[in-house]
Structures are given as C-alpha cells and as structure tokens.
Write a protein that holds these residues in place. Sequence first.
Motif, PDB file in Angstrom:
ATOM      1  N   HIS A   1       2.881  20.345 -23.136  1.00 34.31           N
ATOM      2  CA  HIS A   1       1.533  20.842 -23.415  1.00 34.31           C
ATOM      3  C   HIS A   1       0.557  19.978 -22.633  1.00 34.31           C
TER       4      HIS A   1
ATOM      5  N   TYR B   1      -3.019  18.611 -21.060  1.00 34.57           N
ATOM      6  CA  TYR B   1      -4.427  18.356 -21.352  1.00 34.57           C
ATOM      7  C   TYR B   1      -5.053  17.798 -20.073  1.00 34.57           C
TER       8      TYR B   1
ATOM      9  N   ARG C   1      -5.912  17.396 -29.523  1.00 32.84           N
ATOM     10  CA  ARG C   1      -4.605  17.178 -30.157  1.00 32.84           C
ATOM     11  C   ARG C   1      -4.748  16.261 -31.369  1.00 32.84           C
TER      12      ARG C   1
END
Length: 101
Positions: A10, A12, A83
């Motif tokens: 994931h 960022y 997150r």
Amino acid sequence: DNVVGCVALHEYPEESTAEVACLYVKQAHEGRGYGRDLVLHAESIAKRRGIPCVFALSNRAADFFTGKMHYAPAGMDALPRRRRDQYEASGRDSLVFSKTF
C-alpha cells in the motif's frame, strides 16, 4: 498451481513510504522462505517506484520482520497520517516496524 501465500504493498507516495501488508503464508508451507520472498518482492516494487522506506504492522510476525527481514521497531510517527488514523480507529495493538533502503 496452488496459492500458498500473498502480500500487498500500500503506497503513500505523498509521504515517500509504503506499507508491506496482508502478508500470509499457509501454515503447511511455513519455513520454506515464501514469506521472505513475498516481502522482498514488495520491497523491490517500492524501490523501483522510488519509495525509500517501507513499514509493516504486526504482532505475530515481529521476530520475522526484525530478525529475518532487518526491519527496525518504530513508533507511530513512522506511519503516514492517513494510515495512523486508520490504525487508531481500528483499536489494533500491532507493533510498527520500518525499513529504509
């Protein structure tokens, strides 16, 4: 021809980091290096995309991330803001680990 494990990355990008997430290896296939290979693959994607740091959240795999994959224990400040908000809302008590390339 059977799936024995999985991992997700994931990203960022606005915070120059990515999460190595959803790591799973079937119990019958543990100890064969599949987890290591999956994490190395996720890390290689991050490196190719110019992401200099990855992190992972875990309790059960703490020894794996620190001992075999050379991640360092980290604090909540290692998590991107979005997150961190998700983590706090979930009520999880996972440990945070990070690795810089």
